[in-house]
Write an enzyme that holds these catalytic residues in place. Structure first.
Site, PDB file in Angstrom:
ATOM      1  N   TYR A 142       0.848  -1.197   0.000  1.00 29.41           N
ATOM      2  CA  TYR A 142       0.000   0.000   0.000  1.00 29.41           C
ATOM      3  C   TYR A 142       0.882   1.244   0.000  1.00 29.41           C
ATOM      4  O   TYR A 142       1.774   1.385   0.841  1.00 29.41           O
ATOM      5  CB  TYR A 142      -0.921   0.029   1.223  1.00 29.41           C
ATOM      6  N   ASP A 234       9.308   3.016   0.950  1.00 30.48           N
ATOM      7  CA  ASP A 234       8.169   3.773   1.459  1.00 30.48           C
ATOM      8  C   ASP A 234       8.164   3.615   2.979  1.00 30.48           C
ATOM      9  O   ASP A 234       7.701   2.610   3.521  1.00 30.48           O
ATOM     10  CB  ASP A 234       6.875   3.245   0.836  1.00 30.48           C
ATOM     11  N   LYS A 263       3.123  10.561   8.057  1.00 25.65           N
ATOM     12  CA  LYS A 263       2.745  10.202   9.430  1.00 25.65           C
ATOM     13  C   LYS A 263       3.593  10.889  10.504  1.00 25.65           C
ATOM     14  O   LYS A 263       3.457  12.093  10.696  1.00 25.65           O
ATOM     15  CB  LYS A 263       2.708   8.678   9.538  1.00 25.65           C
TER      16      LYS A 263
HETATM   17  C1  LIG Z   1      -0.339   5.734   5.226  1.00 22.43           C
HETATM   18  C2  LIG Z   1       0.559   5.293   4.128  1.00 22.43           C
HETATM   19  C3  LIG Z   1       0.591   5.949   2.875  1.00 22.43           C
HETATM   20  C4  LIG Z   1      -0.375   7.035   2.536  1.00 22.43           C
HETATM   21  O1  LIG Z   1      -0.225   8.154   3.333  1.00 22.43           O
HETATM   22  P1  LIG Z   1      -1.457   9.204   3.433  1.00 22.43           P
HETATM   23  O2  LIG Z   1      -0.924  10.289   4.307  1.00 22.43           O
HETATM   24  O3  LIG Z   1      -2.598   8.439   4.011  1.00 22.43           O
HETATM   25  O4  LIG Z   1      -1.732   9.660   2.044  1.00 22.43           O
HETATM   26  C5  LIG Z   1       1.523   5.555   1.952  1.00 22.43           C
HETATM   27  N1  LIG Z   1       2.390   4.555   2.203  1.00 22.43           N
HETATM   28  C6  LIG Z   1       2.387   3.891   3.373  1.00 22.43           C
HETATM   29  C7  LIG Z   1       3.381   2.808   3.611  1.00 22.43           C
HETATM   30  C8  LIG Z   1       1.467   4.233   4.357  1.00 22.43           C
HETATM   31  O5  LIG Z   1       1.442   3.543   5.504  1.00 22.43           O
END
Ligand SMILES: *Cc1c(COP(=O)(O)O)cnc(C)c1O
Length: 445
Positions: A142, A234, A263
């Site tokens: 994701y 990521d 985050k």
């Molecule tokens: C939460 C998340 C995203 C997306 O971030 P948003 O601030 O919700 O757009 C992308 N990659 C990973 C690994 C995530 O946990």
């Protein structure tokens, strides 16, 4: 527990917001509780019910709901001085300096407003830098709500996983199962010259928490080096959580070319960031040609919250505390499963944890990873524990969501809404919170 206020709010919400929520995962059945306020490691809902909160905003809240004095005063001061300007501010430089000082592979950073925006920009940057179109992602990985990674299917047989995305987007996205070095080699054998980048989380955090097998990231690093492709980590979830301030790349001792953040780096406010070697990051406009821009990017209130949160973590024993409690809850869960559900698997590391409702397990509990699956080949569970997102999908996901989640909620424990999303310990949690949660697990599993 009474939920009348939440029910009434959801009724109103359904009339004016699709599904009654602003992010899909919040729409738990039959209806979510509406939060009135946070309180340390707890949240209180609109009906006054109090829960131990292991959702922590789905990851951003390292310190919990009470901002320490230095974070609160920095946020209030920035907001009071006018929230944003359309001109640069010192606090952006300070947060960029903090990130580049602590994260091994990052020499420069561009701040944006969400993790999604970070991964979109990182993919554009990798394509611009290499002059290639294809990216490789993990099946069921994701990376936010972005066109290039919302795909399903295997290898080069991919299709968009949502209506509204043209087929042609998925044509450029190749998928491999996480933790399968042979599949990665195959895709590079066939498409190596066209691959701009491999994009992966260092630990899958949105799909059950899957730890990498030994050598997997080294294989990806080697393949990218051999083919002139970039490795993008990521770290939107793992950044400033796993491995502390050096992030998961420091813990695993792997240097990606590009890292995405989100985050925690915004201290609870909307944020994303793309970091990496100067040579690559400087391809972004205005230094280079790859277009990247944003009205709210580097927002002073967010930057102040992120900077003071990370400074607080650097100056206090935050990571020792959350990782210690993480171990306490994972090993406590392991003991419960041994008695009550030996087929289930405890996963997670540092301050991340989850129980995956796997369908079968080994005959013996001897020699298991004691505090969450680390993919040790000598562990008797090794052949049973999930290796990729597909394995987690095979778990008892309906039981988790329909029976287990509500049972925990009724016992005052707020977990992420489904089998797949990680749960988090924060600095405000105590050993007592963990032990109370374990009692609830004992009854609900
Ligand atoms: C939460 C998340 C995203 C997306 O971030 P948003 O601030 O919700 O757009 C992308 N990659 C990973 C690994 C995530 O946990």
């Amino acid at each position: 527990m009474n939920h009348e206020q939440s029910r009434a709010l959801y009724d109103r919400a359904l009339s004016v917001m699709p599904g009654g929520v602003n992010s899909s995962v919040r729409a738990v059945r039959p209806y979510p509780f509406f939060v009135q306020k946070g309180d340390g490691g707890h949240v209180v809902d609109a009906d006054g019910n109090r829960y131990i909160d292991f959702v922590m905003g789905y990851g951003p809240l390292l310190l919990g709901h009470d901002m320490p004095e230095q974070v609160q005063s920095a946020v209030q001061q920035r907001a009071a001085e006018g929230p944003m300007y359309g001109a640069p501010t010192e606090v952006e430089v300070e947060l960029a300096e903090f990130v580049t000082r602590h994260v091994p592979s990052v020499e420069m950073v561009r701040f944006v407003n969400s993790g999604t925006e970070a991964t979109v920009s990182a993919v554009r940057l990798a394509r611009g830098y290499t002059g290639r179109d294809k990216i490789v992602v993990m099946q069921s990985g994701y990376h936010g709500a972005q066109e290039s990674t919302l795909v399903e299917g295997e290898g080069d047989h991919t299709a968009p996983s949502s209506p509204g995305i043209p087929e042609s987007f998925a044509e450029h996205t190749l998928t491999v199962p996480f933790n399968d070095p042979d599949a990665a080699r195959d895709v590079f054998d066939e498409h190596g010259d066209d691959i701009a980048a491999v994009l992966t989380e260092p630990i899958l955090g949105n799909y059950g928490i899957v730890h990498p097998v030994d050598g997997y990231h080294e294989t990806l690093r080697g393949l990218c080096n051999d083919h002139g492709s970039l490795l993008i980590f990521d770290e939107v979830i793992t950044g400033f959580r796993v491995g502390g301030l050096q992030c998961a790349q420091g813990k695993f001792d792997i240097e990606p070319d590009i890292t995405t953040f989100g985050k925690i780096v915004g201290g609870g406010f909307p944020v994303g960031a793309i970091g990496g070697k100067s040579e690559i990051i400087e391809q972004f406009t205005p230094a280079g040609d790859v277009f990247q821009s944003g009205t709210f990017s580097g927002h002073p209130v967010t930057m102040a919250a992120g900077l003071e949160t990370l400074r607080y973590a650097a100056e206090h024993d935050v990571y020792d505390h959350v990782n210690g409690l993480g171990e306490r809850i994972r090993s406590g869960l392991q003991d419960i499963l041994e008695e009550q559900a030996p087929e289930y698997t405890v996963v997670g590391t540092d301050s991340m944890f989850k129980v995956v409702f796997t369908r079968d397990g080994p005959d013996t509990f001897e020699g298991h990873c004691e505090a969450g699956c680390q993919q040790r080949p000598e562990c008797p569970r090794y052949d049973h524990c999930p290796k990729d997102g597909g394995d987690v999908k095979q778990a008892e996901t309906e039981r988790w969501e329909r029976l287990f989640w509500p049972a925990m909620k009724e016992r005052g424990v707020f977990l992420t809404a489904n089998q797949f999303e990680s749960q988090f310990i924060c600095d405000a949690h105590t050993a007592e919170d963990v032990d109370d949660a374990l009692e609830a697990y004992k009854e609900a599993i």
